[in-house]
Design an enzyme around this catalytic site. Structure first.
Site, PDB file in Angstrom:
ATOM      1  N   GLN A 172      -6.028  49.179  20.863  1.00  0.00           N
ATOM      2  CA  GLN A 172      -6.389  49.259  19.449  1.00  0.00           C
ATOM      3  C   GLN A 172      -7.896  49.462  19.256  1.00  0.00           C
ATOM      4  OE1 GLN A 172      -4.400  49.339  16.780  1.00  0.00           O
ATOM      5  NE2 GLN A 172      -2.477  48.950  17.850  1.00  0.00           N
TER       6      GLN A 172
ATOM      7  N   CYS B 256      10.958  41.140  15.926  1.00  0.00           N
ATOM      8  CA  CYS B 256      11.844  41.066  17.085  1.00  0.00           C
ATOM      9  C   CYS B 256      13.020  40.120  16.881  1.00  0.00           C
ATOM     10  CB  CYS B 256      11.047  40.685  18.327  1.00  0.00           C
ATOM     11  SG  CYS B 256       9.821  39.431  18.002  1.00  0.00           S
TER      12      CYS B 256
HETATM   13  C1  LIG Z   1       0.654  50.160  21.089  1.00  0.00           C
HETATM   14  C2  LIG Z   1       0.105  49.129  21.996  1.00  0.00           C
HETATM   15  C3  LIG Z   1       0.548  49.007  23.325  1.00  0.00           C
HETATM   16  C4  LIG Z   1       1.663  49.875  23.885  1.00  0.00           C
HETATM   17  O1  LIG Z   1       1.246  51.194  23.977  1.00  0.00           O
HETATM   18  P1  LIG Z   1       2.241  52.393  24.375  1.00  0.00           P
HETATM   19  O2  LIG Z   1       1.355  53.578  24.546  1.00  0.00           O
HETATM   20  O3  LIG Z   1       3.172  52.543  23.233  1.00  0.00           O
HETATM   21  O4  LIG Z   1       2.934  52.034  25.619  1.00  0.00           O
HETATM   22  C5  LIG Z   1      -0.045  48.046  24.110  1.00  0.00           C
HETATM   23  N1  LIG Z   1      -1.012  47.251  23.644  1.00  0.00           N
HETATM   24  C6  LIG Z   1      -1.464  47.332  22.377  1.00  0.00           C
HETATM   25  C7  LIG Z   1      -2.540  46.422  21.916  1.00  0.00           C
HETATM   26  C8  LIG Z   1      -0.916  48.261  21.516  1.00  0.00           C
HETATM   27  O5  LIG Z   1      -1.366  48.341  20.263  1.00  0.00           O
END
Ligand SMILES: *Cc1c(COP(=O)(O)O)cnc(C)c1O
Length: 392
Positions: free
Chosen positions: A182, A328
Site C-alpha cells: 500500500q 471474511c
Molecule cells: C493487496 C495486498 C496484498 C496482496 O497483493 P496481491 O498482489 O493481490 O497478491 C498484500 N498486502 C497488502 C498490504 C495488500 O494491500
C-alpha cells in the site's frame, strides 16, 4: 451527475492507467518474445524491456536493479520473502516476529512456518494500529531471525515506524521484511536509509496490471539469502522460475514511474478529498474514524457508523463501491467474522460489523466524494430509523 457506480475501493485494486496500458500494448502481439530466449531478437527486445522496467522500479525504492525479482504479486512476494528467508536462515534460529494486523498472506505464511517447527510472535498494536517499537525490541530473542512488519495497513491506513524498526533489526543482525504494497508509489520508500532487507509490493495497487509484483532482496550490507519457493529453469537468479510476464512488467515499470512523478501532487489532492469525506461523515453523528489520524495513508478512510450494519449499507448503496470490515467468513462456523485488523485495534464485534473502508485514488473526483458522502448519510439515517422501529 456523477457516473455510477462510484469506485472507492482503491486499496483492493486500481484501474490500469491508460498511459500504462499504452506502454504494455506492444508486448502482446508485436514484441511477444520470451525474455529468457537470448538467441534471437525477439528475446532480446523482451529482455531489454524487462530490464528497463526493473531499473525504473529499483530507482523508486533506492535499490539496485539486480536486487529486484519479479513475481505474480504481493501475495507471492510475501510468501517468498517470509518462507524463503526463514528456510535459508534456519540454522541461525527459528523465531519470527510479525504483527496481528498483517495481510493474510503474511499471517498464513507465518502459520505454515509454525506448523514446520518455527515459532512466531504476533505483536499486538495500539488502538490506532501502531506497533510499539520497544515492545518489538523486547520480543527479540537469540533465536529471532526475521521481523516482518507492513509499511502501511490496507484496511485502516496506519503507517508504521518502519525506519525505527529497521534500525532495531540492523543493530541486532536480524532480517527485516516489510509488506509495502500500500506504500510504494504513495509514500517515499528508501530501502537503504530505512534498513530494509526484503520488501514486497504489487503493480495493481498503483494503476498497473494485476498479476505482477516484485520482491526486493538486499544483495549487500548484508547479502540476504532466500530459499526459492518456485523451482524450475532458474529465472530471476534462480529465485523465481517461470517465464516472465513481459507486458505486465513493462506496465508495472510505467506505473511506478508515473506514481513517482505525480506522488506529491496526487497525495495533496487525495488528502483534501479524503478530509472532506471525513468531515461530511463525522457530521452524520455516531461516526468514529479508525486508524491513526496523523500517520495514515492520505487516500484511506475507515469509519465505524454506530447502529448501521455495514453489510446492509453496502447492499442499499450499490451505486458506491466500498469495502466492509467484515469481509471474511469463518470456515469452522460459517459466521460472518469482522476483520482481524479491527479486532486488533480493539473494536468489538458490533463495531466491526458497522465498519466500512473507503479507498480514494487517482480518478476520484470531488463530485464523487460529495455524492458518496450524501449516499452514506442518507442510507445510514434510513437504516437507523428502521432499526429503531424494529424493521429487520
Ligand atoms: C493487496 C495486498 C496484498 C496482496 O497483493 P496481491 O498482489 O493481490 O497478491 C498484500 N498486502 C497488502 C498490504 C495488500 O494491500
Amino acid at each position: 451527475m456523477v457516473k455510477s457506480p462510484v469506485y472507492l475501493d482503491y486499496h483492493a485494486t486500481t484501474p490500469v492507467d491508460t498511459r500504462v496500458l499504452e506502454a504494455m500494448m506492444p508486448f502482446f502481439s508485436e514484441h511477444f518474445g520470451n525474455a529468457a530466449s537470448l538467441q534471437h531478437r525477439f528475446g532480446w527486445i523482451a529482455k531489454e524491456s524487462v530490464e528497463i522496467a526493473r531499473k525504473k522500479i529499483a530507482e523508486a525504492i533506492n535499490s539496485a536493479p539486480g536486487e529486484l525479482i519479479f513475481t505474480s504479486g504481493a501475495t507471492e512476494s510475501n510468501n517468498c520473502a517470509i518462507k524463503g528467508a526463514a528456510e535459508a536462515n534456519r540454522s541461525k534460529g527459528n523465531h519470527i516476529i510479525t504483527t496481528q494486523i498483517e495481510h493474510s498472506c503474511v499471517l498464513e505464511s507465518c502459520r505454515r512456518l509454525e506448523r514446520n517447527g518455527f515459532s512466531v510472535t504476533y505483536l499486538p498494536v495500539d488502538k490506532f494500529g501502531n506497533v510499539n517499537v520497544e515492545e518489538l525490541a523486547n520480543a527479540v530473542t537469540e533465536k529471532t531471525i526475521l521481523v516482518s512488519v507492513m509499511t502501511a495497513n490496507n484496511e485502516i491506513g496506519t503507517i508504521q515506524p518502519v525506519s525505527e524498526i529497521g534500525k532495531i533489526c540492523a543493530d541486532r543482525g536480524i532480517l527485516f521484511h516489510t509488506d509495502a504494497t500500500q506504500a510504494v508509489g504513495r509514500l517515499p520508500i528508501d530501502v537503504a536509509a530505512m534498513n530494509i532487507h526484503l520488501l514486497s509490493f504489487a503493480s495493481h495497487k498503483m494503476y498497473g496490471p494485476k498479476g505482477v509484483g516484485a520482491l526486493y532482496i538486499r544483495s549487500k550490507n548484508p547479502r540476504i539469502a532466500v530459499e526459492a519457493q518456485m523451482d524450475g529453469a532458474g529465472h530471476e537468479r534462480g529465485l523465481r522460475s517461470g517465464t516472465l510476464n513481459v507486458a505486465g512488467i513493462a506496465g508495472f515499470g510505467k506505473a511506478v514511474q508515473i506514481a513517482m512523478e505525480e506522488m506529491d501532487e496526487e497525495n495533496g489532492r487525495l488528502l483534501r478529498l479524503r478530509n472532506r469525506l471525513q468531515e461530511h461523515l463525522l457530521k452524520t453523528g455516531g461516526v468514529k474514524v479508525n486508524g491513526n489520524i496523523t500517520k495514515r495513508l492520505p487516500n484511506n478512510l475507515n469509519v465505524t457508523i454506530h447502529g448501521v450494519s455495514a453489510d446492509r449499507l453496502m447492499t442499499e448503496m450499490n451505486e458506491v463501491a466500498v469495502s466492509a470490515g467484515s469481509a471474511c467468513t469463518s470456515e469452522e462456523t460459517g459466521d460472518i467474522q469482522y476483520s482481524h485488523v479491527l479486532h486488533a485495534i480493539g473494536l468489538d464485534g458490533n463495531a466491526g460489523k458497522s465498519t466500512i473502508r473507503f479507498g480514494l485514488g487517482r480518478f476520484t473526483t470531488e463530485e464523487e466524494i460529495e455524492y458518496a458522502a450524501e449516499r452514506v448519510q442518507a442510507i445510514s439515517a434510513k437504516l437507523r430509523v428502521q432499526t429503531e422501529v424494529g424493521i429487520q
